[in-house]
Structure formats: structure tokens, C-alpha cells
Design a protein around this motif. Structure first.
Motif, PDB file in Angstrom:
ATOM      1  N   THR A  47      17.615  36.461  72.533  1.00 44.60           N
ATOM      2  CA  THR A  47      16.478  37.139  73.129  1.00 44.60           C
ATOM      3  C   THR A  47      16.804  38.000  71.925  1.00 44.60           C
ATOM      4  O   THR A  47      16.549  38.789  71.054  1.00 44.60           O
ATOM      5  N   MET A  48      15.531  39.262  71.919  1.00 39.54           N
ATOM      6  CA  MET A  48      15.122  40.438  71.508  1.00 39.54           C
ATOM      7  C   MET A  48      16.101  41.025  71.098  1.00 39.54           C
ATOM      8  O   MET A  48      16.121  41.926  70.154  1.00 39.54           O
ATOM      9  N   LEU A  49      16.926  41.559  72.668  1.00 41.70           N
ATOM     10  CA  LEU A  49      18.058  42.094  71.962  1.00 41.70           C
ATOM     11  C   LEU A  49      19.089  41.728  71.562  1.00 41.70           C
ATOM     12  O   LEU A  49      19.902  42.851  71.399  1.00 41.70           O
ATOM     13  N   MET A  50      19.342  40.412  71.652  1.00 43.67           N
ATOM     14  CA  MET A  50      20.720  39.687  70.810  1.00 43.67           C
ATOM     15  C   MET A  50      20.051  40.179  69.243  1.00 43.67           C
ATOM     16  O   MET A  50      21.092  40.320  68.551  1.00 43.67           O
ATOM     17  N   ALA A  51      19.146  39.392  68.876  1.00 44.00           N
ATOM     18  CA  ALA A  51      18.512  39.898  67.415  1.00 44.00           C
ATOM     19  C   ALA A  51      18.450  41.028  67.398  1.00 44.00           C
ATOM     20  O   ALA A  51      18.986  41.422  65.719  1.00 44.00           O
ATOM     21  N   ALA A  52      17.770  42.347  68.066  1.00 42.40           N
ATOM     22  CA  ALA A  52      18.068  43.650  67.187  1.00 42.40           C
ATOM     23  C   ALA A  52      19.030  43.638  67.033  1.00 42.40           C
ATOM     24  O   ALA A  52      20.062  44.697  65.968  1.00 42.40           O
ATOM     25  N   SER A  53      20.108  43.766  67.928  1.00 42.41           N
ATOM     26  CA  SER A  53      22.017  43.777  68.092  1.00 42.41           C
ATOM     27  C   SER A  53      22.614  43.722  66.959  1.00 42.41           C
ATOM     28  O   SER A  53      22.993  44.283  65.822  1.00 42.41           O
ATOM     29  N   GLY A  54      22.353  42.210  66.352  1.00 40.08           N
ATOM     30  CA  GLY A  54      22.835  41.283  65.551  1.00 40.08           C
ATOM     31  C   GLY A  54      22.123  42.527  63.642  1.00 40.08           C
ATOM     32  O   GLY A  54      22.393  42.153  62.989  1.00 40.08           O
ATOM     33  N   VAL A  60      15.418  50.147  68.076  1.00 38.18           N
ATOM     34  CA  VAL A  60      15.182  48.565  68.563  1.00 38.18           C
ATOM     35  C   VAL A  60      15.684  48.154  69.984  1.00 38.18           C
ATOM     36  O   VAL A  60      15.671  48.297  71.239  1.00 38.18           O
ATOM     37  N   VAL A  61      17.021  48.926  70.133  1.00 34.12           N
ATOM     38  CA  VAL A  61      18.069  48.461  70.827  1.00 34.12           C
ATOM     39  C   VAL A  61      18.238  48.983  72.405  1.00 34.12           C
ATOM     40  O   VAL A  61      17.832  49.529  72.934  1.00 34.12           O
ATOM     41  N   LEU A  62      18.247  50.781  71.657  1.00 36.54           N
ATOM     42  CA  LEU A  62      17.420  51.657  72.376  1.00 36.54           C
ATOM     43  C   LEU A  62      16.536  51.493  73.464  1.00 36.54           C
ATOM     44  O   LEU A  62      16.246  51.614  74.589  1.00 36.54           O
ATOM     45  N   ASP A  63      15.446  51.115  72.330  1.00 35.98           N
ATOM     46  CA  ASP A  63      14.255  50.794  73.464  1.00 35.98           C
ATOM     47  C   ASP A  63      14.393  49.742  74.163  1.00 35.98           C
ATOM     48  O   ASP A  63      13.870  49.916  75.436  1.00 35.98           O
ATOM     49  N   ARG A  88      30.280  41.314  65.654  1.00 37.33           N
ATOM     50  CA  ARG A  88      30.141  39.775  64.739  1.00 37.33           C
ATOM     51  C   ARG A  88      29.671  40.484  63.396  1.00 37.33           C
ATOM     52  O   ARG A  88      29.998  41.128  61.836  1.00 37.33           O
ATOM     53  N   ALA A  89      28.885  41.184  63.525  1.00 35.69           N
ATOM     54  CA  ALA A  89      28.031  42.210  62.949  1.00 35.69           C
ATOM     55  C   ALA A  89      28.782  43.270  62.347  1.00 35.69           C
ATOM     56  O   ALA A  89      28.096  44.017  61.108  1.00 35.69           O
ATOM     57  N   GLY A  90      29.160  44.084  62.712  1.00 35.72           N
ATOM     58  CA  GLY A  90      29.733  45.000  62.547  1.00 35.72           C
ATOM     59  C   GLY A  90      29.170  46.893  63.239  1.00 35.72           C
ATOM     60  O   GLY A  90      29.752  47.468  62.131  1.00 35.72           O
ATOM     61  N   HIS A  91      28.048  46.285  63.924  1.00 37.78           N
ATOM     62  CA  HIS A  91      27.108  47.459  64.407  1.00 37.78           C
ATOM     63  C   HIS A  91      27.665  48.240  65.397  1.00 37.78           C
ATOM     64  O   HIS A  91      27.585  48.610  66.426  1.00 37.78           O
ATOM     65  N   ALA A  92      28.871  48.918  65.064  1.00 46.22           N
ATOM     66  CA  ALA A  92      29.730  49.714  66.229  1.00 46.22           C
ATOM     67  C   ALA A  92      28.823  50.659  67.077  1.00 46.22           C
ATOM     68  O   ALA A  92      29.349  50.728  67.755  1.00 46.22           O
ATOM     69  N   ASN A  93      27.872  51.009  66.399  1.00 50.43           N
ATOM     70  CA  ASN A  93      27.056  52.009  67.208  1.00 50.43           C
ATOM     71  C   ASN A  93      26.404  51.342  68.137  1.00 50.43           C
ATOM     72  O   ASN A  93      26.103  51.390  69.161  1.00 50.43           O
ATOM     73  N   ILE A  94      25.603  50.082  68.108  1.00 45.04           N
ATOM     74  CA  ILE A  94      25.405  49.673  69.295  1.00 45.04           C
ATOM     75  C   ILE A  94      26.172  48.826  70.074  1.00 45.04           C
ATOM     76  O   ILE A  94      25.642  48.695  70.754  1.00 45.04           O
ATOM     77  N   VAL A  95      27.502  48.804  68.923  1.00 54.66           N
ATOM     78  CA  VAL A  95      28.324  48.152  70.491  1.00 54.66           C
ATOM     79  C   VAL A  95      29.077  49.164  71.551  1.00 54.66           C
ATOM     80  O   VAL A  95      28.991  48.636  72.306  1.00 54.66           O
TER      81      VAL A  95
END
Length: 228
Positions: A47-54, A60-63, A88-95
Motif C-alpha cells: 500500500t502507499m503507507l507500506m511504501a512510504a514507511s519503507g 508522506v506517512v504523516l499525511d 527493516r529499513a531502520g526508520h525509527a521515527n516512522i516506527v
């Protein structure tokens, strides 16, 4: 890769609507098309959210999280969720954002991997730390191969992750048929439990890595507690 497969870019999310729809300029003539952001696209069925998160697209995740009807629990290929992609990608802020939005930290994919295992396996200590702050996190969850987040980190030599997991209640796990005479005599700061799913030679190598990490951690702790 997931972001490219979904045709996602920061500039493509239409924030003029609060509903879970967005626009993409994926057509060859440049015209925009409206679609549900919960739709799955590409080889990874993201989904868009999965893609933006990774991809680490924080804005984008906030939106997307602000849109009515957004589904943060949707699963893509192999049962991966947005939280797993972020870990997996290490985006702690998005986690952190996904957790605050209600993402379930203990959900597992088709292989039994949680977001914590994904983050640990790839050495993403900041994401691991965020996940360990979730009160209900299962630090000793076991995947379908019998491995924990600690074992995944140890097999790849991610010492910072190993130490962080040990400090947060991770158990050292060894197979029941292994020769435990030496291992059980060690002064571990965590209890020893058992699993039989991993090959003996692999798990003993993991134990050696963990022993070194634990020893180093004890030395650091001793120095910190020493009177000045």
C-alpha cells in the motif's frame, strides 16, 4: 524499491482531502488518477503507507496517517506490514509514528517475523529501541525457524542490537541437545531457555557472539558502577 513499485513520491500525496484517497501521475500522458491508498500495488503488494514507511518518507506517512480510512494493518507480500517495512529499513521515527497510530508491534509475517525481528536482523538499533518501549512487546517471540530477535541479531553480529535486547529481557536460547556443561556455568545476566529448531553448530556460534557481547556489557556496567 517498494516506493518505486507503488509509484509513490512525496509530492504525489494529495492532502486536500481527508479521505483515504490520493493521486498519482502514473499515466503516460501525465494525467492524475484517483485511487484508494489502501490498494496494493507492485510485486511486493504494498500500500502507499507500506511504501512510504519503507522508503522513509516521513511527511508522506504523516499525511497518510491523517486520512480517514487508512489501514495501518494491511499486509503485503509475505505478510509484511508498514511497521515491519519501517523497522527493516531502520526508520525509527516512522516506527514511532506507526506505533502511536495503533500499529500492532507483535504482529508477525508469514515466516513468524515481527517488526522487532526485522529491525534486529538488519542491525537497526534505533528502531529496536523504539519497539522495546512498547509495553506489550514480545522480546522473546520465536519465528518459524525457532529464532528470536536476539538470535537474528547475533547471527549477523549486530552487537549494539544484541546488548540492547539483553538489557531489555531477551533470553539466550540454546538447543536442548547441545552440550550445556560449559554454557550453563557462565555468569549470564539473563536466564537460559531452550529451542530445538536451529542447527546446533549455528546456535553455538550465536552463543559465542552473545558471550562476547555480554562480557563487554558487564565490563561497561562495572566501570559505570565503580566508585569515583
Amino acid at each position: 524499491m517498494q516506493a518505486k513499485a507503488c509509484g509513490i513520491k512525496r509530492s504525489l500525496v494529495c492532502t486536500s482531502s481527508s479521505t483515504a484517497h490520493t493521486q498519482t501521475t502514473g499515466s503516460s500522458d501525465g494525467d492524475s488518477e484517483l485511487f484508494d491508498v489502501n490498494d496494493k500495488r507492485g510485486h511486493h503488494q504494498c500500500t502507499m503507507l507500506m511504501a512510504a514507511s519503507g522508503a522513509g518518507f516521513t511527511d508522506v506517512v504523516l499525511d497518510l496517517l491523517a486520512m480517514d480510512g487508512i489501514d495501518i494493518h494491511t499486509r503485503g507480500k509475505n505478510g509484511k506490514t508498514a511497521l515491519m517495512y519501517a523497522g527493516r529499513a531502520g526508520h525509527a521515527n516512522i516506527v514511532q509514528m506507526l506505533i502511536e497510530a495503533g500499529a500492532r508491534a507483535n504482529d508477525v509475517d508469514d515466516y513468524g517475523w515481527s517488526a522487532l525481528m526485522d529491525a534486529a536482523n538488519w542491525g537497526n538499533v534505533a528502531a529496536v529501541e523504539v519497539l522495546l518501549n512498547v509495553p506489550e512487546i514480545d522480546v522473546n517471540g520465536i519465528d518459524k525457524q525457532g529464532a528470536t530477535a536476539l538470535i537474528r541479531a547475533a547471527k549477523r553480529g549486530h552487537w549494539n542490537v544484541i546488548r540492547t535486547l539483553l538489557q531489555n529481557g531477551a533470553h539466550v536460547m540454546i538447543p536442548q541437545d547441545a552440550n550445556e556443561s560449559d554454557l550453563l556455568g557462565k555468569s549470564y545476566s539473563v536466564p537460559l531457555t531452550h529451542t530445538v529448531s536451529l542447527p546446533r553448530d549455528e546456535i553455538l556460534e550465536v552463543i559465542r557472539v552473545i558471550e562476547a557481547a555480554v562480557a563487554e556489557g558487564r565490563d561497561v556496567a562495572a566501570e559505570a558502577k565503580a566508585p569515583s
